[in-house]
Design a protein around this motif. Structure first.
Motif, PDB file in Angstrom:
ATOM      1  N   ILE A  76       0.835  -1.202   0.000  1.00 16.38           N
ATOM      2  CA  ILE A  76       0.000   0.000   0.000  1.00 16.38           C
ATOM      3  C   ILE A  76       0.870   1.252   0.000  1.00 16.38           C
ATOM      4  O   ILE A  76       0.648   2.182  -0.784  1.00 16.38           O
ATOM      5  CB  ILE A  76      -0.959  -0.008   1.208  1.00 16.38           C
ATOM      6  CG1 ILE A  76      -1.981  -1.130   1.040  1.00 16.38           C
ATOM      7  CG2 ILE A  76      -1.654   1.342   1.354  1.00 16.38           C
ATOM      8  CD1 ILE A  76      -2.842  -1.373   2.256  1.00 16.38           C
ATOM      9  N   ILE A  77       1.892   1.274   0.840  1.00 15.20           N
ATOM     10  CA  ILE A  77       2.786   2.435   0.911  1.00 15.20           C
ATOM     11  C   ILE A  77       3.526   2.620  -0.415  1.00 15.20           C
ATOM     12  O   ILE A  77       3.616   3.731  -0.937  1.00 15.20           O
ATOM     13  CB  ILE A  77       3.764   2.298   2.091  1.00 15.20           C
ATOM     14  CG1 ILE A  77       2.997   2.405   3.408  1.00 15.20           C
ATOM     15  CG2 ILE A  77       4.873   3.348   2.015  1.00 15.20           C
ATOM     16  CD1 ILE A  77       3.809   2.054   4.635  1.00 15.20           C
ATOM     17  N   ALA A  78       4.032   1.538  -0.972  1.00 11.41           N
ATOM     18  CA  ALA A  78       4.737   1.625  -2.257  1.00 11.41           C
ATOM     19  C   ALA A  78       3.796   2.111  -3.356  1.00 11.41           C
ATOM     20  O   ALA A  78       4.194   2.905  -4.216  1.00 11.41           O
ATOM     21  CB  ALA A  78       5.332   0.271  -2.625  1.00 11.41           C
ATOM     22  N   GLY A  79       2.555   1.657  -3.329  1.00 13.15           N
ATOM     23  CA  GLY A  79       1.568   2.099  -4.319  1.00 13.15           C
ATOM     24  C   GLY A  79       1.255   3.574  -4.200  1.00 13.15           C
ATOM     25  O   GLY A  79       1.132   4.281  -5.202  1.00 13.15           O
ATOM     26  N   PHE A  80       1.126   4.062  -2.965  1.00 10.63           N
ATOM     27  CA  PHE A  80       0.873   5.482  -2.765  1.00 10.63           C
ATOM     28  C   PHE A  80       2.056   6.333  -3.214  1.00 10.63           C
ATOM     29  O   PHE A  80       1.887   7.366  -3.851  1.00 10.63           O
ATOM     30  CB  PHE A  80       0.542   5.795  -1.304  1.00 10.63           C
ATOM     31  CG  PHE A  80      -0.925   5.746  -1.001  1.00 10.63           C
ATOM     32  CD1 PHE A  80      -1.795   6.680  -1.537  1.00 10.63           C
ATOM     33  CD2 PHE A  80      -1.439   4.768  -0.182  1.00 10.63           C
ATOM     34  CE1 PHE A  80      -3.154   6.633  -1.266  1.00 10.63           C
ATOM     35  CE2 PHE A  80      -2.786   4.714   0.098  1.00 10.63           C
ATOM     36  CZ  PHE A  80      -3.650   5.649  -0.455  1.00 10.63           C
ATOM     37  N   ILE A  81       3.245   5.889  -2.902  1.00 10.69           N
ATOM     38  CA  ILE A  81       4.425   6.667  -3.283  1.00 10.69           C
ATOM     39  C   ILE A  81       4.595   6.676  -4.799  1.00 10.69           C
ATOM     40  O   ILE A  81       4.714   7.738  -5.420  1.00 10.69           O
ATOM     41  CB  ILE A  81       5.688   6.131  -2.590  1.00 10.69           C
ATOM     42  CG1 ILE A  81       5.608   6.398  -1.084  1.00 10.69           C
ATOM     43  CG2 ILE A  81       6.946   6.762  -3.179  1.00 10.69           C
ATOM     44  CD1 ILE A  81       6.678   5.714  -0.272  1.00 10.69           C
ATOM     45  N   SER A  82       4.611   5.496  -5.410  1.00 15.29           N
ATOM     46  CA  SER A  82       4.826   5.447  -6.862  1.00 15.29           C
ATOM     47  C   SER A  82       3.655   6.059  -7.622  1.00 15.29           C
ATOM     48  O   SER A  82       3.850   6.764  -8.615  1.00 15.29           O
ATOM     49  CB  SER A  82       5.083   4.014  -7.318  1.00 15.29           C
ATOM     50  OG  SER A  82       3.973   3.191  -7.047  1.00 15.29           O
ATOM     51  N   GLY A  83       2.437   5.815  -7.157  1.00 14.80           N
ATOM     52  CA  GLY A  83       1.265   6.409  -7.810  1.00 14.80           C
ATOM     53  C   GLY A  83       1.233   7.914  -7.664  1.00 14.80           C
ATOM     54  O   GLY A  83       0.911   8.638  -8.607  1.00 14.80           O
ATOM     55  N   GLY A  84       1.595   8.395  -6.483  1.00  8.98           N
ATOM     56  CA  GLY A  84       1.614   9.839  -6.259  1.00  8.98           C
ATOM     57  C   GLY A  84       2.667  10.540  -7.091  1.00  8.98           C
ATOM     58  O   GLY A  84       2.402  11.568  -7.716  1.00  8.98           O
ATOM     59  N   VAL A  85       3.856   9.991  -7.101  1.00  6.77           N
ATOM     60  CA  VAL A  85       4.929  10.589  -7.903  1.00  6.77           C
ATOM     61  C   VAL A  85       4.564  10.521  -9.388  1.00  6.77           C
ATOM     62  O   VAL A  85       4.690  11.512 -10.124  1.00  6.77           O
ATOM     63  CB  VAL A  85       6.281   9.896  -7.628  1.00  6.77           C
ATOM     64  CG1 VAL A  85       7.332  10.339  -8.629  1.00  6.77           C
ATOM     65  CG2 VAL A  85       6.743  10.173  -6.207  1.00  6.77           C
ATOM     66  N   GLY A  86       4.106   9.369  -9.832  1.00  9.51           N
ATOM     67  CA  GLY A  86       3.745   9.217 -11.244  1.00  9.51           C
ATOM     68  C   GLY A  86       2.613  10.138 -11.651  1.00  9.51           C
ATOM     69  O   GLY A  86       2.667  10.776 -12.711  1.00  9.51           O
TER      70      GLY A  86
END
Length: 95
Positions: free
Chosen positions: A68-78
């Motif tokens: 979930i954390i990785a998804g939020f970080i990568s999704g947010g940056v992307g």
């Protein structure tokens, strides 16, 4: 990544896209435009990032906290970067 992980990336990307629109109003695509471009950018970049980094292993296939954390970080940056790029292109084409 499964559907739930992609949903996390979509939401994070849409939020980041709208954040970019608030911080840089001259590059805003409107709330709907920022959400759509940011959400799509969040999903696409999150899916491409492991390939670009040479990671061939499937990263997180459940909804554990790390995924979930990785998804939020990568999704947010992307989503933020994609909204910024599309906003820049739109503003240059308007001139």
């Amino acid at each position: 990544m499964d559907i739930a992980g992609m949903l996390v990336q979509l939401v994070a990307g849409a939020a980041a896209g709208n954040g970019v629109g608030k911080v840089a109003p001259g590059l805003s695509l409107g709330t709907a435009g920022n959400s759509i471009v940011g959400g799509l950018g969040g999903i696409i970049v999150s899916q491409l990032l492991p390939m670009l980094m040479g990671n061939t292993a499937v990263a997180g296939t459940g909804l554990d906290m790390a995924t979930i954390i990785a998804g939020f970080i990568s999704g947010g940056v992307g989503g933020g970067v994609t909204s910024l790029i599309v906003g820049l292109i739109k503003s240059k084409m308007a001139k």
